[in-house]
Design an enzyme around this catalytic site. Structure first.
Site, PDB file in Angstrom:
ATOM      1  N   TYR A  85       0.810  -1.217   0.000  1.00  0.00           N
ATOM      2  CA  TYR A  85       0.000   0.000   0.000  1.00  0.00           C
ATOM      3  C   TYR A  85       0.843   1.266   0.000  1.00  0.00           C
ATOM      4  O   TYR A  85       0.329   2.347  -0.250  1.00  0.00           O
ATOM      5  CB  TYR A  85      -0.958   0.020   1.195  1.00  0.00           C
ATOM      6  CG  TYR A  85      -2.386  -0.289   0.811  1.00  0.00           C
ATOM      7  CD1 TYR A  85      -2.671  -1.063  -0.297  1.00  0.00           C
ATOM      8  CD2 TYR A  85      -3.452   0.200   1.563  1.00  0.00           C
ATOM      9  CE1 TYR A  85      -3.967  -1.366  -0.647  1.00  0.00           C
ATOM     10  CE2 TYR A  85      -4.752  -0.092   1.221  1.00  0.00           C
ATOM     11  CZ  TYR A  85      -5.007  -0.877   0.119  1.00  0.00           C
ATOM     12  OH  TYR A  85      -6.298  -1.166  -0.222  1.00  0.00           O
ATOM     13  N   LYS A 102       5.366 -13.836   6.494  1.00  0.00           N
ATOM     14  CA  LYS A 102       6.114 -14.685   5.562  1.00  0.00           C
ATOM     15  C   LYS A 102       7.596 -14.540   5.928  1.00  0.00           C
ATOM     16  O   LYS A 102       8.462 -14.365   5.075  1.00  0.00           O
ATOM     17  CB  LYS A 102       5.806 -14.142   4.160  1.00  0.00           C
ATOM     18  CG  LYS A 102       5.957 -15.007   2.989  1.00  0.00           C
ATOM     19  CD  LYS A 102       5.207 -16.269   2.952  1.00  0.00           C
ATOM     20  CE  LYS A 102       5.865 -17.107   1.879  1.00  0.00           C
ATOM     21  NZ  LYS A 102       5.785 -18.507   1.994  1.00  0.00           N
ATOM     22  N   ASP A 140       1.301 -18.781   4.148  1.00  0.00           N
ATOM     23  CA  ASP A 140       0.739 -19.776   3.222  1.00  0.00           C
ATOM     24  C   ASP A 140       0.005 -20.892   3.956  1.00  0.00           C
ATOM     25  O   ASP A 140      -1.127 -21.232   3.627  1.00  0.00           O
ATOM     26  CB  ASP A 140       1.815 -20.330   2.272  1.00  0.00           C
ATOM     27  CG  ASP A 140       3.129 -20.584   2.946  1.00  0.00           C
ATOM     28  OD1 ASP A 140       4.166 -20.392   2.315  1.00  0.00           O
ATOM     29  OD2 ASP A 140       3.124 -20.962   4.132  1.00  0.00           O
ATOM     30  N   ASP A 164      -4.892  -8.434   2.921  1.00  0.00           N
ATOM     31  CA  ASP A 164      -5.785  -8.195   1.797  1.00  0.00           C
ATOM     32  C   ASP A 164      -6.364  -9.531   1.321  1.00  0.00           C
ATOM     33  O   ASP A 164      -7.589  -9.712   1.209  1.00  0.00           O
ATOM     34  CB  ASP A 164      -4.955  -7.539   0.677  1.00  0.00           C
ATOM     35  CG  ASP A 164      -5.817  -6.902  -0.388  1.00  0.00           C
ATOM     36  OD1 ASP A 164      -7.036  -6.861  -0.211  1.00  0.00           O
ATOM     37  OD2 ASP A 164      -5.256  -6.449  -1.397  1.00  0.00           O
TER      38      ASP A 164
END
Ligand code: NAP
Length: 405
Positions: free
Chosen positions: A151, A218, A268, A292
């Site tokens: 963003y 992540k 994930d 998101d």
């Protein structure tokens, strides 16, 4: 017009008068349909709870197509000023102007007001069709960072001089070889930005008596951005909340009754876990891109984005803008057809944020009863056995009637 008062923010707390002025943006496309329906629900809920002692004084402000038609600007400065002055507002969906300077009106509003936390509660209403077997097990609140990560919008286009210059610098300074026909994006994740977002998630969990906060990242791949977010989250929990929060390692996954568990998950595998063991997750804190994807994927489990509410909040100044999370669905504009639940639930979130939770509870009950009656808008009717399709405005009337008891 009945005079209203401004909401203020004193010593870290929102001070809400009985007649607060709340600016609203109706929205583009189907925005006016869902707004007209939703505002009746909000006003009825407040009246039922306080019988006129409390009342919202709505103030329309312009953005999007209506603003462009009336002022020549997509996001007039008066709109930003009104949200700053009145502090809490609500909006319908806005068209993203194509080929204009503003990338997205939503992003511009969030940036102007530094609304750093995008809060997306996800829970199932009995009877609402869902693609999963046990949607009632989903009850999570996603706190997604709203100002950094993708963003931030730091991108350079393939083939431009500034892109080549940056590549040369990166090769010289760090030995990073990037294929010459690449575009480049920069992903900033700051300690201060991460801490204020994670703090908001923890404070919410404490206030609402939630059981756990999960940091989704992540960090196995991106150690100094996503990994750092996780590290700063644990540090914050230790430094500021050591009496209220316990980590997985400290309690072997079994927190004492009076403490909230803080844990983390790699993004994930987290998508798999939220499908297979959703009951293990409660409040989620994550960065922009993970959040998101995650908030829409979770919304799908409980009936789709037509049902998902959202709020963009700066807890340090009390500023908040609640919004329908779907787009303008322009092909249905003016047909009185689409589902107003997303903006209705966003308004319920807003009422809770104002410290008027009784009205939010009434709206929740009204919606529950309406879904159970199987009289619903087209999107739900096409997925429900034995449902009757009704227009958007009729749906809102039924919610109002069902709030009476
Ligand atoms: P969209 O407006 O969300 O519509 C996509 C589809 O989602 C619709 O065709 C409809 O599906 C379903 N849908 C959306 N809202 C619904 C509702 N209230 N009730 C029932 N079904 C609903 O997405 P889009 O077509 O990609 O975007 C259109 C415009 O909206 C673009 O200008 C985009 O930039 C903007 N946008 C704004 C926001 C925002 O303001 N927050 C968010 C996303 C997009 P079916 O036709 O299959 O029934």
């Amino acid at each position: 017009m009945v005079a209203g008062e401004r909401i203020t923010f004193i010593e870290g707390k929102l001070v809400v008068p009985d007649r607060p002025v709340i600016p609203y943006i109706e929205g583009d496309g189907t925005g006016p349909d869902i707004w007209q329906a939703a505002v009746k629900v909000f006003d009825r809920a407040v009246r039922l709870c306080w019988n006129g002692k409390r009342r919202i004084i709505w103030k329309e402000v312009l953005a999007g197509e209506k603003a462009f038609a009336e002022t020549g600007k997509w996001l007039p400065p008066e709109t930003i000023r009104a949200f700053r002055e009145y502090r809490v507002g609500i909006k319908g969906p806005l068209t993203t102007p194509v080929g204009e300077g503003i990338r997205s009106l939503n992003v511009a509003l969030r940036r102007e007001l530094d609304l750093y936390a995008c809060v997306r509660p996800v829970r199932h209403f009995p009877g609402v069709p869902s693609p999963v077997r046990e949607p009632q097990k989903v009850d999570m609140v996603v706190f997604r960072e709203n100002t950094e990560d993708v963003y931030a919008g730091f991108e350079l286009e393939e083939g431009r001089k500034e892109t080549r210059d940056l590549m040369e610098y990166l090769l010289r300074a760090h030995g990073w070889k990037i294929r010459p026909d690449s575009g480049i994006g920069i992903k900033p994740i700051s300690k201060s930005g991460s801490r204020r977002l994670i703090r908001a998630a923890i404070e919410y969990a404490l206030l609402k008596g939630r059981r756990s906060v999960t940091l989704v990242h992540k960090g196995n791949i991106q150690k100094f951005t996503e990994g750092a977010f996780q590290k700063w989250g644990y540090e914050l929990a230790k430094e500021v909340y050591r009496h209220e929060i316990v980590s997985w390692e400290e309690c072997d996954g079994n927190p004492p009754q009076e403490k909230i568990l803080i844990k983390d998950a790699i993004a994930d595998i987290f998508f798999q876990q939220t499908l297979m063991r959703p009951e293990e997750f409660d409040v989620i804190a994550t960065m922009n891109l993970n959040g998101d994807y995650l908030s829409d994927a979770l919304a799908a489990q409980v009936g789709g984005i037509g049902m998902a509410p959202g709020g963009n909040i700066n807890y340090e100044g009390g500023y908040a803008l609640f919004e329908a999370t779907h787009g303008t669905a322009p092909k249905y504009a003016g047909l009185d057809k689409v589902n107003p639940s997303s903006v209705i639930l966003s308004g319920a979130m807003m009422l809770e944020y104002l410290g008027w939770p009784q009205a939010a509870v009434r709206i929740g009950k009204g919606l529950e009863k309406t879904f159970a009656s199987k009289k619903v808008t087209y999107d739900l009717a096409r997925l429900m056995d034995g449902a009757e399709e009704i227009p958007c405005s009729r749906f809102a009337e039924l919610v109002c009637d069902n709030m009476e008891e």
